[in-house]
Design an enzyme around this catalytic site. Sequence first.
Site, short mmCIF file in Angstrom:
data_model
loop_
_atom_site.label_atom_id
_atom_site.label_comp_id
_atom_site.label_asym_id
_atom_site.label_seq_id
_atom_site.Cartn_x
_atom_site.Cartn_y
_atom_site.Cartn_z
N ASP A 67 -92.56 10.90 -18.46
CA ASP A 67 -94.00 9.77 -18.59
C ASP A 67 -93.52 8.33 -18.63
O ASP A 67 -92.28 8.30 -19.03
CB ASP A 67 -94.61 10.29 -19.94
CG ASP A 67 -96.15 9.45 -20.06
OD1 ASP A 67 -96.40 8.94 -19.06
OD2 ASP A 67 -96.61 9.40 -20.97
N PHE A 112 -86.08 7.38 -25.10
CA PHE A 112 -87.16 6.48 -24.69
C PHE A 112 -86.70 5.13 -24.56
O PHE A 112 -86.11 4.69 -25.32
CB PHE A 112 -88.30 6.28 -25.62
CG PHE A 112 -89.28 7.55 -25.71
CD1 PHE A 112 -90.68 7.63 -24.93
CD2 PHE A 112 -89.26 8.71 -26.53
CE1 PHE A 112 -91.32 8.69 -24.63
CE2 PHE A 112 -89.95 9.90 -26.33
CZ PHE A 112 -91.13 9.93 -25.73
#
Length: 208
Positions: free
Chosen positions: A137, A199
């Site tokens: 994502d 991330f």
Amino acid sequence: LEQTLVSTKFSCMIFLFAIAWSPALRTPLLHTSRMSETVPILMGICASTLKRRTMLASAAAAGFATPLLAAPTASDGKWARREPGEEFGPADFEGMRSTASGLEFKIIEEGYGVKPLAGQNIKAHYSGYLLNGAKFDSSYDRRSPLAFAVGTGRVIRGWDEALLDMKVGEKRLLKIPSQLAYGSRGAGGIIPPDATLVFYVELVTLAA
């Protein structure tokens, strides 16, 4: 700027004239016998006011009147890009710090200003990867940061913990263990069970 200076000078002249000729304005400080002492003081006040207005007007004309109110600008996300399938290795995590919860992080770029409070609305950009380099994502790809109330359980625990400690404009690389992410259940067939997530996170802005 010229109009500001003229207006200020005129105001000072009117003020001094009124004091000199209006008995109602003559306090003990402004008694006629002390005017020789008082007028220079008042002239000094006027000069100080004129100087301050000149500085403000000059700053406004140059476009620097409110530099701290400029809206923060998010990066283009290049810093969060990796080659397709490029696995994460020890070099990527070198210099990381760990928190008591097991969250690992590294500050890539320092931020500025204050940190968000729990429950405060924020906007954050991110790109998320598995350890094997698969990207699952990215808000950068959508060109739209994620908006949510931080510290309220709206996102995974590792995110809440990290973002509550970040300043606006700050960029961090996060290594989030599964217990602070999606645990043994995984997520949507995209994130496998017990997966450690990586991330790249940027705190874009805070909201009132």
